[in-house]
Design a protein around this motif. Structure first.
Motif, mmCIF file in Angstrom:
data_model
loop_
_atom_site.group_PDB
_atom_site.id
_atom_site.type_symbol
_atom_site.label_atom_id
_atom_site.label_comp_id
_atom_site.label_asym_id
_atom_site.label_seq_id
_atom_site.Cartn_x
_atom_site.Cartn_y
_atom_site.Cartn_z
ATOM 1 N N ARG A 122 72.672 92.016 72.644
ATOM 2 C CA ARG A 122 73.288 91.122 71.666
ATOM 3 C C ARG A 122 73.917 92.003 70.591
ATOM 4 O O ARG A 122 73.250 92.874 70.035
ATOM 5 C CB ARG A 122 72.231 90.203 71.052
ATOM 6 N N VAL A 123 75.197 91.778 70.299
ATOM 7 C CA VAL A 123 75.940 92.664 69.406
ATOM 8 C C VAL A 123 76.292 91.927 68.118
ATOM 9 O O VAL A 123 76.871 90.831 68.148
ATOM 10 C CB VAL A 123 77.229 93.184 70.077
ATOM 11 N N TYR A 124 75.932 92.547 66.996
ATOM 12 C CA TYR A 124 76.281 92.021 65.678
ATOM 13 C C TYR A 124 77.354 92.912 65.046
ATOM 14 O O TYR A 124 77.530 94.070 65.426
ATOM 15 C CB TYR A 124 75.055 91.995 64.762
ATOM 16 N N ALA A 125 78.047 92.364 64.062
ATOM 17 C CA ALA A 125 79.052 93.115 63.308
ATOM 18 C C ALA A 125 78.803 92.880 61.815
ATOM 19 O O ALA A 125 77.878 92.165 61.432
ATOM 20 C CB ALA A 125 80.456 92.673 63.706
ATOM 21 N N ALA A 126 79.639 93.494 60.979
ATOM 22 C CA ALA A 126 79.436 93.440 59.530
ATOM 23 C C ALA A 126 80.446 92.502 58.869
ATOM 24 O O ALA A 126 81.562 92.310 59.356
ATOM 25 C CB ALA A 126 79.566 94.837 58.940
ATOM 26 N N PHE A 127 80.015 91.938 57.744
ATOM 27 C CA PHE A 127 80.876 91.129 56.884
ATOM 28 C C PHE A 127 80.706 91.631 55.455
ATOM 29 O O PHE A 127 79.578 91.736 54.962
ATOM 30 C CB PHE A 127 80.496 89.648 56.971
ATOM 31 N N ASP A 128 81.818 91.934 54.798
ATOM 32 C CA ASP A 128 81.765 92.485 53.443
ATOM 33 C C ASP A 128 82.683 91.668 52.531
ATOM 34 O O ASP A 128 83.907 91.767 52.622
ATOM 35 C CB ASP A 128 82.210 93.949 53.452
ATOM 36 N N PRO A 129 82.121 90.865 51.635
ATOM 37 C CA PRO A 129 82.952 90.014 50.772
ATOM 38 C C PRO A 129 83.582 90.751 49.601
ATOM 39 O O PRO A 129 84.335 90.136 48.833
ATOM 40 C CB PRO A 129 81.956 88.965 50.270
ATOM 41 N N TYR A 130 83.298 92.040 49.448
ATOM 42 C CA TYR A 130 83.752 92.765 48.265
ATOM 43 C C TYR A 130 84.964 93.669 48.508
ATOM 44 O O TYR A 130 85.713 93.954 47.588
ATOM 45 C CB TYR A 130 82.622 93.651 47.725
ATOM 46 N N ARG A 131 85.139 94.163 49.715
ATOM 47 C CA ARG A 131 86.070 95.275 49.885
ATOM 48 C C ARG A 131 87.541 94.877 49.871
ATOM 49 O O ARG A 131 88.410 95.728 49.682
ATOM 50 C CB ARG A 131 85.749 96.035 51.173
ATOM 51 N N ARG A 132 87.840 93.588 50.081
ATOM 52 C CA ARG A 132 89.242 93.157 50.100
ATOM 53 C C ARG A 132 89.301 91.646 49.975
ATOM 54 O O ARG A 132 88.280 90.992 49.827
ATOM 55 C CB ARG A 132 89.914 93.612 51.391
ATOM 56 N N ALA A 133 90.504 91.116 50.049
ATOM 57 C CA ALA A 133 90.672 89.671 49.918
ATOM 58 C C ALA A 133 89.860 88.951 50.994
ATOM 59 O O ALA A 133 89.845 89.379 52.152
ATOM 60 C CB ALA A 133 92.143 89.308 50.051
ATOM 61 N N PRO A 134 89.184 87.863 50.635
ATOM 62 C CA PRO A 134 88.354 87.156 51.611
ATOM 63 C C PRO A 134 89.102 86.748 52.876
ATOM 64 O O PRO A 134 88.548 86.802 53.973
ATOM 65 C CB PRO A 134 87.858 85.941 50.822
ATOM 66 N N TRP A 135 90.361 86.350 52.741
ATOM 67 C CA TRP A 135 91.069 85.900 53.935
ATOM 68 C C TRP A 135 91.248 87.027 54.936
ATOM 69 O O TRP A 135 91.218 86.807 56.149
ATOM 70 C CB TRP A 135 92.422 85.262 53.577
ATOM 71 N N ARG A 136 91.400 88.255 54.438
ATOM 72 C CA ARG A 136 91.504 89.399 55.356
ATOM 73 C C ARG A 136 90.163 89.661 56.045
ATOM 74 O O ARG A 136 90.106 89.984 57.244
ATOM 75 C CB ARG A 136 91.963 90.648 54.605
ATOM 76 N N GLU A 137 89.096 89.557 55.293
ATOM 77 C CA GLU A 137 87.777 89.767 55.881
ATOM 78 C C GLU A 137 87.471 88.695 56.920
ATOM 79 O O GLU A 137 86.892 88.978 57.974
ATOM 80 C CB GLU A 137 86.715 89.781 54.779
ATOM 81 N N LEU A 138 87.879 87.471 56.658
ATOM 82 C CA LEU A 138 87.642 86.398 57.615
ATOM 83 C C LEU A 138 88.525 86.549 58.859
ATOM 84 O O LEU A 138 88.125 86.142 59.966
ATOM 85 C CB LEU A 138 87.866 85.045 56.953
ATOM 86 N N GLU A 139 89.707 87.135 58.706
ATOM 87 C CA GLU A 139 90.497 87.471 59.890
ATOM 88 C C GLU A 139 89.759 88.489 60.749
ATOM 89 O O GLU A 139 89.770 88.419 61.981
ATOM 90 C CB GLU A 139 91.869 88.026 59.476
ATOM 91 N N ASP A 140 89.103 89.458 60.074
ATOM 92 C CA ASP A 140 88.295 90.445 60.802
ATOM 93 C C ASP A 140 87.123 89.781 61.515
ATOM 94 O O ASP A 140 86.774 90.164 62.631
ATOM 95 C CB ASP A 140 87.768 91.508 59.833
ATOM 96 N N VAL A 141 86.502 88.826 60.861
ATOM 97 C CA VAL A 141 85.415 88.089 61.500
ATOM 98 C C VAL A 141 85.902 87.457 62.804
ATOM 99 O O VAL A 141 85.239 87.542 63.845
ATOM 100 C CB VAL A 141 84.855 87.005 60.548
ATOM 101 N N ALA A 142 87.071 86.836 62.759
ATOM 102 C CA ALA A 142 87.626 86.205 63.961
ATOM 103 C C ALA A 142 87.883 87.234 65.055
ATOM 104 O O ALA A 142 87.604 86.988 66.239
ATOM 105 C CB ALA A 142 88.909 85.454 63.615
#
Length: 251
Positions: A122-142
């Motif tokens: 089972r593979v997890y990844a990271a989410f960081d709400p601080y490093r850049r605009a939230p919409w960019r981070e959520l694109e990374d999540v996708a």
């Protein structure tokens, strides 16, 4: 509903120190059912080797794997390791030691390799709400989800408003919410400088205030209908001072 998982992040300084910390977690926070182990270049013990060391004591251990450290034709760390069930793939910061070779991998490319070469993990990844605009981070999540990530470990959050925002952004995802005590001005400066954290105006870098916030999050997730998991990152604080008050709210 209780928490789905409660993990504690332990630094693999030495085998002896790691064993001592693991024993302390089992004693001080019996609600913890997981450990997660970062892979830090300044220490010789690799995270997946630390996981193998602790598996006789803790059934579920999640080693962190740095994507930029994996050579294109090299075996994936932990891919054939007996008993290992889960990993966390992070991109990784450039090493301070310039002789340490890194590779231009993305997090997504390494997740894809794991899903192809070690589909049992089972593979997890990271989410960081601080490093850049939230919409960019959520694109990374996708993108990470498309690559095969099955959940996310957040950078530690330090205030209720951001926690609530992130819960809305990550609704329906499997999330391990990071909580870490920030004690004193040096600790606060570290998070502000290194991780670009913006603390609320009324943030108090005291042990009591940090414990109170962690208790609030644990109570909130424990009483929620959504699936909630937490990982604790007890940096620069004694486990015996930080963990027992958190166990108290879970009894």
């Amino acid at each position: 509903m209780s928490l789905t998982h409660l993990s504690v992040e332990l630094i693999p300084r030495t085998e002896e120190a790691l064993r001592d910390d693991t024993a302390a977690v089992k004693t001080l926070l019996p609600a913890a059912d997981m450990l997660n182990i970062p892979d830090l270049m300044r220490f010789p013990l690799r995270s997946w080797d630390a996981a193998a060391l602790l598996q006789p004591v803790f059934l579920s251990i999640i080693p962190h794997v740095r994507a930029i450290d994996i050579a294109p034709n090299a075996p994936l760390p932990g891919a054939t390791q007996p008993g290992l069930q889960e990993i966390l793939v992070v991109h990784g910061d450039p090493p301070a030691d310039l002789s340490h070779r890194t590779y231009p991998n993305s997090t997504e490319s390494i997740i894809r390799r794991y899903k192809k070469e070690a589909p049992h993990l089972r593979v997890y990844a990271a989410f960081d709400p601080y490093r850049r605009a939230p919409w960019r981070e959520l694109e990374d999540v996708a993108r990470k989800k498309e690559a095969g990530a099955e959940g996310f470990f957040t950078q530690p959050v330090f205030d209720r408003k951001l926690f609530d925002l992130c819960r809305e952004w990550l609704r329906d995802e499997t999330v391990f919410w990071g909580l870490s005590p920030v004690i004193g001005p040096r600790s606060r400066s570290y998070w502000e400088t290194t991780n670009h954290v913006v603390f609320p105006k009324d943030f108090s870098p005291t042990l009591d205030a940090n414990i109170a916030f962690a208790q609030t999050v644990l109570r909130e997730l424990s009483g929620s209908e959504e699936k909630g998991a937490v990982y604790l990152m007890p940096l620069r604080v004694k486990l015996e001072h930080y963990l027992p008050p958190l166990q108290d709210v879970l009894n």
